[in-house]
Design a protein around this motif. Structure first.
Motif, short mmCIF file in Angstrom:
data_model
loop_
_atom_site.label_atom_id
_atom_site.label_comp_id
_atom_site.label_asym_id
_atom_site.label_seq_id
_atom_site.Cartn_x
_atom_site.Cartn_y
_atom_site.Cartn_z
N ARG A 134 42.25 -123.84 111.05
CA ARG A 134 41.28 -123.10 110.53
C ARG A 134 39.82 -123.46 111.07
N VAL A 135 38.88 -122.40 111.41
CA VAL A 135 37.69 -123.01 111.66
C VAL A 135 36.98 -123.64 110.67
N LEU B 299 47.77 -116.51 112.41
CA LEU B 299 47.56 -116.26 113.95
C LEU B 299 48.60 -116.85 114.75
N ASN C 67 42.73 -110.56 108.21
CA ASN C 67 41.64 -111.71 108.71
C ASN C 67 40.39 -110.72 108.96
N ASP D 62 36.15 -106.30 114.05
CA ASP D 62 35.49 -106.60 112.96
C ASP D 62 34.30 -106.65 113.07
N GLY E 93 43.05 -119.33 102.99
CA GLY E 93 43.78 -119.19 104.15
C GLY E 93 44.61 -120.45 104.30
N THR E 94 45.81 -120.23 105.11
CA THR E 94 46.44 -121.66 105.64
C THR E 94 46.43 -121.93 107.08
N GLY E 95 45.84 -120.97 107.76
CA GLY E 95 45.82 -121.31 109.24
C GLY E 95 47.26 -121.07 109.95
N LYS F 115 38.94 -110.13 105.60
CA LYS F 115 38.77 -111.52 105.01
C LYS F 115 37.49 -112.20 105.64
N SER G 4 34.47 -110.31 115.42
CA SER G 4 35.52 -110.84 116.45
C SER G 4 36.38 -109.66 116.75
P1 ADP Z 1 43.94 -118.24 108.03
O1 ADP Z 1 43.47 -116.80 107.86
O2 ADP Z 1 44.94 -118.35 106.78
O3 ADP Z 1 42.88 -119.14 107.77
P2 ADP Z 1 44.84 -117.86 110.59
O4 ADP Z 1 45.83 -118.23 111.47
O5 ADP Z 1 44.96 -116.17 110.28
O6 ADP Z 1 44.71 -118.46 109.08
O7 ADP Z 1 43.43 -117.62 111.13
C1 ADP Z 1 43.11 -119.08 111.61
C2 ADP Z 1 41.50 -119.11 111.64
O8 ADP Z 1 40.90 -118.21 112.61
C3 ADP Z 1 41.01 -118.67 110.43
O9 ADP Z 1 40.78 -119.67 109.45
C4 ADP Z 1 39.43 -118.17 110.61
O10 ADP Z 1 38.66 -119.45 110.82
C5 ADP Z 1 39.74 -117.64 112.13
N1 ADP Z 1 39.75 -116.29 112.20
C6 ADP Z 1 40.81 -115.43 112.16
N2 ADP Z 1 40.70 -114.05 112.32
C7 ADP Z 1 39.20 -114.08 112.29
C8 ADP Z 1 38.43 -113.26 112.24
N3 ADP Z 1 38.85 -111.75 112.35
N4 ADP Z 1 37.02 -113.28 112.15
C9 ADP Z 1 36.71 -114.66 112.10
N5 ADP Z 1 37.25 -115.91 112.02
C10 ADP Z 1 38.65 -115.36 112.12
#
Ligand code: ADP
Length: 937
Positions: free
Chosen positions: A623-624, A639, A576, A604, A634-636, A579, A662
């Motif tokens: 997902r944001v 986390l 993440n 990061d 990504g799939t959300g 990414k 973050s």
């Molecule tokens: P995915 O990465 O597959 O979308 P995650 O559950 O890992 O799903 O993350 C959920 C959401 O959290 C991501 O879509 C993103 O919007 C936000 N996110 C996660 N990690 C970070 C990060 N390091 N920096 C910014 N946003 C993040």
């Protein structure tokens, strides 16, 4: 006795006992007073009779005296002129009706004239012996005789009045006597009509009855004097009363003297007669009493029944009330336990019930206070928070206007909640509408989930399709075009990357499902988290746009954790971080120990996380939604998976948005003292079957990481943090391989050690691989190092280097059993190319067994779900036969194993590699391990 009858008896006693006492008292009193009255009456009657008798006697005496004083009579008697005397006698008889007979006697008592002449024989007879004669001669005055039975016919009871008759010279010339029957007197007395006298007897002075009136109750009149003591008293002039009983009958007896005569009147009054009214009264009272008794008994029974019924009803009522209370409380509790807001209003629109959830939903402080109030009062709470209050009003007015109508609509609240509101008519058992239900369900989350689900479907389909499209596209290109070697490699890399991505997605999704359903068991062990971090970092170290910084203190305590799962968390966070830092930038992994935990941080300098996304960040499929990251795949799920894993370790995970980028942090509990220690450096194996690799490294975490990998390569390992200690070990236990860091904790460094080893002819042949941050490859190789790796490096590089010295056993017979041709081929090729095994293949269980029979392999790689005969049956068959019972079996399956299936495999001594974990390195490592442990190798 049942309670009811006790009550009846009590009532009867309470009512009838006083009544009976009163009745008896009344009867006794009445009897008493009646007796007194009778006595008084009887006395009066008796006196009346006595007076009448006395008067009668006086009258008769006076008549007798008058006649006796007649000179003519005197003369006639003197002369003994019978005829003349008879005329006077005639007068006398005529004068008094009772004078039945009159006669005269000579002074000596000889009768010489009578009238009426009833018996000629009496003329000339002397009556001097008679009482009347003796009486009159003794007193010389008129005399009343005793009563006697006369001899002359008709014989009857009579008494005589006798008076002396004197002549003009006062010389006794004889006696004038009248015989009295008393019949007329009797009639006179009867005329007195004495009402209650039952019998009156007039007695002469001797107590002998003269005559009798009324009932004859005395069979022997003569003995009346003996029978009644009062008779004597009366004969002597005193009155007396007594009670007597004759022939079974009770009498009152009154004895009254007849004044002047020495006679007496005895009056008998029958008590029966007297007491008859009393008896009838008693009877009547008895009858009335019986009636009263029956009535009272009836009433009492009825009352007791009613009372018992009432008591039963009361008890039943109380019981029902209690049950009703319980039911009502349960009903309220049930309604209150509902997460939905529930209300009930009567047809008249009065609130009957509102539950707590409704109160919470619309901020009503005490919903029960609104019970009994018009439903309109709810509006003051609901309207202010509604986005469209008019919609609510219109819908509800429409529903109330029509008894049949149901309202069903959604309400948007100003705080962005969405409430699904519906109202149905509520009917009683006869189907009549009694009110309306009001149901409010907060569907905000459902809506959000719906939105997230559709987004997920879109995302997943995008995420699935994108790699699939690449896979299809590139593989097609390779199949249809003649490509140069470089191009082919390029395309294959893309295919591999996309397949890996697809694999990760499917794995994530399945993992999350499994973790959430509790089907995952964790292999907790004491874990050097620093080593794991380095290992994961190595995987991401190749990206020059995202340099990895490690901030790992040397003294991190071991944590209690599942190695693979923690790797998964770190990989998710790191991928993440990379990414979501599209513009590049450092990614830092730091760890620090607190009192009981180790806190790990992944930082990061990328896009960061908006504050409003924070609460939902760890939710599934979230997902944001921001324009700057829509393009990022990504799939959300990542986390959400991290959260599940960390929490299963009793840790916490959270995110912060830094100035730039973050920060994700999670904690893992430090291994408690009770847990087994981490085998950082196991005692040196004295006669190790496996070749020994000595790791000379002062960074314990990195040493642990290297150990992990070397052990997978069938090497025994030993770690020494200083060159001095390492030299000692090399001398005592010459290793087969040395992995050497240059910067070491002690006085000597890696170069010193390398030189020492290479200069000693006994150890000069031991290969040394240098792993260091220092870029002095040429120096290392010049001093005799076999390989030189600059940190950070991919572990595969180290393994590659190691394998040059410890090649896998070539020409080992391995049987690969899988019905999926492509996968089976991939496995077979890996074994041929990586381990130079002699591989045979079988497409199902039956074929596998026949091949095993034909030639016993040294290892079987077995799929579980196959046609004809599945993997479990093959395993059982292998273990059942002595010739094959010890063959190592590696199960490679895509199946999620149930606990009993796991147990089956464990019992069959099979190792398992899931297809989700599959990679050719993982397969090769396991095969090496199994062949290393196998007695055949
Ligand atoms: P995915 O990465 O597959 O979308 P995650 O559950 O890992 O799903 O993350 C959920 C959401 O959290 C991501 O879509 C993103 O919007 C936000 N996110 C996660 N990690 C970070 C990060 N390091 N920096 C910014 N946003 C993040």
């Amino acid at each position: 006795m049942p309670k009811k009858w006790t009550i009846v008896a009590a009532i009867l006693a309470a009512v009838l006992l006083p009544l009976a006492v009163m009745t008896v008292y009344t009867i006794l009193t009445a009897r008493d007073s009646m007796q007194r009255e009778i006595l008084r009456t009887a006395a009066t009657d008796s006196q009346g009779v006595a007076i009448a008798v006395a008067r009668d006697f006086e009258f008769k005496f006076s008549i007798l005296k008058l006649v006796a004083l007649r000179p003519l009579l005197q003369e006639a008697m003197r002369r003994r002129d019978r005829a003349a005397v008879t005329r006077h006698l005639l007068d006398l008889s005529a004068a008094v009706p009772d004078f039945e007979r009159a006669f005269v006697t000579a002074p000596a008592g000889v009768l010489w004239a009578d009238h009426p002449s009833i018996d000629p024989a009496v003329i000339g007879r002397s009556f001097a012996h008679r009482d009347w004669y003796r009486g009159v001669t003794a007193s010389g005055r008129p005399y009343l005789s005793e009563a006697f039975e006369r001899a002359a016919r008709p014989v009857r009871r009579v008494y005589n009045f006798a008076a002396p008759v004197h002549d003009g010279r006062d010389k006794l010339v004889g006696y004038l006597v009248v015989q009295d029957t008393g019949e007329h007197l009797k009639k006179e007395i009867e005329k007195l009509s004495l009402p209650i006298a039952s019998n009156i007897v007039v007695l002469d002075r001797n107590g002998r009855p003269a005559f009798e009136l009324g009932d004859s109750v005395m069979p022997r009149l003569e003995s009346i004097r003996d029978q009644h003591r009062c008779v004597d008293g009366a004969l002597q002039g005193g009155e007396g009363t007594e009670f007597a009983r004759h022939n079974g009958r009770d009498f009152v007896v009154v004895c009254t003297p007849v004044s002047g005569a020495g006679w007496a009147v005895v009056t008998h009054l029958s008590m029966d007669q007297v007491l008859a009214p009393l008896r009838s009264m008693a009877w009547q009272m008895g009858a009335a009493g019986m009636f009263l008794l029956l009535l009272t008994a009836g009433l009492a029974t009825y009352w007791a029944n009613t009372f018992a019924d009432n008591r039963r009803l009361l008890t039943e009522g109380r019981r029902l009330n209690r049950e009703l209370d319980i039911l009502r409380n349960r009903y309220w509790a049930l309604l209150d336990s509902s997460g939905d807001g529930l209300g009930l209003a009567s047809r008249e629109r009065i609130v009957l019930h509102l539950n707590r959830a409704l109160g919470r939903m619309f901020d009503i402080p005490d919903p029960t206070a609104l019970v009994g109030h018009p439903i309109g009062e709810l509006r003051k709470y609901i309207f202010p928070v509604l986005v469209e209050p008019d919609k609510f009003r219109t819908e509800m007015d429409r529903a109330w206007a029509d008894a049949e109508a149901a309202a069903d609509f959604e309400l948007a609240l100003t705080d962005r909640r969405v409430i699904h509101f519906y109202s149905h008519p509520v009917r009683d058992e006869r189907g009549e509408m009694i009110g309306r239900s009001l149901v409010c369900r907060d569907v905000t989350r459902d809506k959000e989930i719906d939105r997230m689900k559709s987004e997920f479907v879109a995302t997943v389909s995008h995420e699935l399709r994108t790699p699939l499209a690449s896979l299809l596209g590139f593989s097609e290109l390779m199949l249809t075009r003649k490509l140069g070697e470089e191009k082919q490699r390029q395309f294959l890399e893309v295919i591999h990357k996309e397949a890996a991505r697809l694999n990760a997605l499917v794995n994530d999704f399945l993992d999350l499902q499994r973790i959430e359903s509790g089907r995952v068991s964790y292999a907790f062990q004491a874990l050097e988290v620093g080593g794991v971090i380095r290992e994961v970092a190595t995987l991401f170290s190749s990206d020059p746009r995202h340099p990895l910084q490690l901030e790992l203190p040397a003294d991190l305590p071991p944590v209690a954790a599942d190695r693979d799962r923690i790797k998964q968390v770190l990989q998710n966070l790191l991928s993440n971080a990379i990414k979501f830092s599209p513009a590049g930038g450092d990614v830092t992994i730091a760890a620090r120990a607190t009192a009981n935990e180790v806190e790990i941080e992944v930082r990061d300098r990328g896009l960061g996380i908006p504050a409003d996304a924070m609460p939902r960040l760890f939710g599934k499929f979230y997902r944001v939604d921001a324009s700057d990251r829509r393009e990022i795949g990504g799939t959300g799920l990542g986390l959400a998976l991290c959260k599940e894993i960390v929490e299963a370790h009793h840790g916490r995970i959270w995110a912060e948005s830094a100035d730039r980028g973050s920060v994700f942090r999670f904690t893992l509990p430090v291994r408690s003292a009770a847990q087994p220690a981490v085998a950082a450096s196991p005692p040196l194996p004295a006669s190790a079957q496996k070749p020994l690799a000595l790791i000379v490294e002062d960074d314990a975490s990195f040493a642990a990481l290297v150990r992990e990998h070397l052990q997978e390569e069938r090497l025994a390992t030993h770690v020494e943090p200083t060159a001095e200690a390492a030299l000692e070990t090399i001398r005592t236990h010459p290793p087969a391989l040395i992995i050497l860091d240059v910067h070491l904790a002690g006085k000597l460094d890696g170069w010193d050690l390398l030189i020492a080893v290479k200069e000693d002819p006994r150890t000069a042949s031991i290969p040394v691989i240098i792993t260091t941050v220092t870029e002095r490859r040429n120096r290392g190789l010049a001093l005799g190092a076999s390989d030189y790796l600059v940190k950070p490096f991919k572990m595969e590089r180290l393994i590659e280097a190691v394998r040059r010295f410890f090649p896998a056993p070539a020409h080992t017979a391995v049987l690969v059993v899988d019905d999926d041709d492509a996968f089976r081929t991939a496995v077979a090729e890996t074994l041929r190319l990586e381990l130079r095994c002699d591989v045979r293949e079988a497409g199902d269980g039956a074929e596998a067994l026949s091949k095993i029979k034909a030639q016993t392999p040294e290892l079987v790689i077995l799929d579980l779900l196959m046609p004809v005969m599945d993997g479990f049956a093959v395993l059982d068959a292998i273990r059942a036969h002595p010739a094959t019972a010890n063959i190592p079996v590696l199960v490679v399956t895509g199946k999620t194993l149930a606990p009993e299936e796991k147990a089956h495999l464990t019992q069959g001594m099979a190792r398992v590699l899931t297809k989700a974990e599959y990679s050719h390195q993982a397969l090769a490592a396991l095969v090496r391990e199994l062949l290393g442990n196998s007695p055949q190798v």
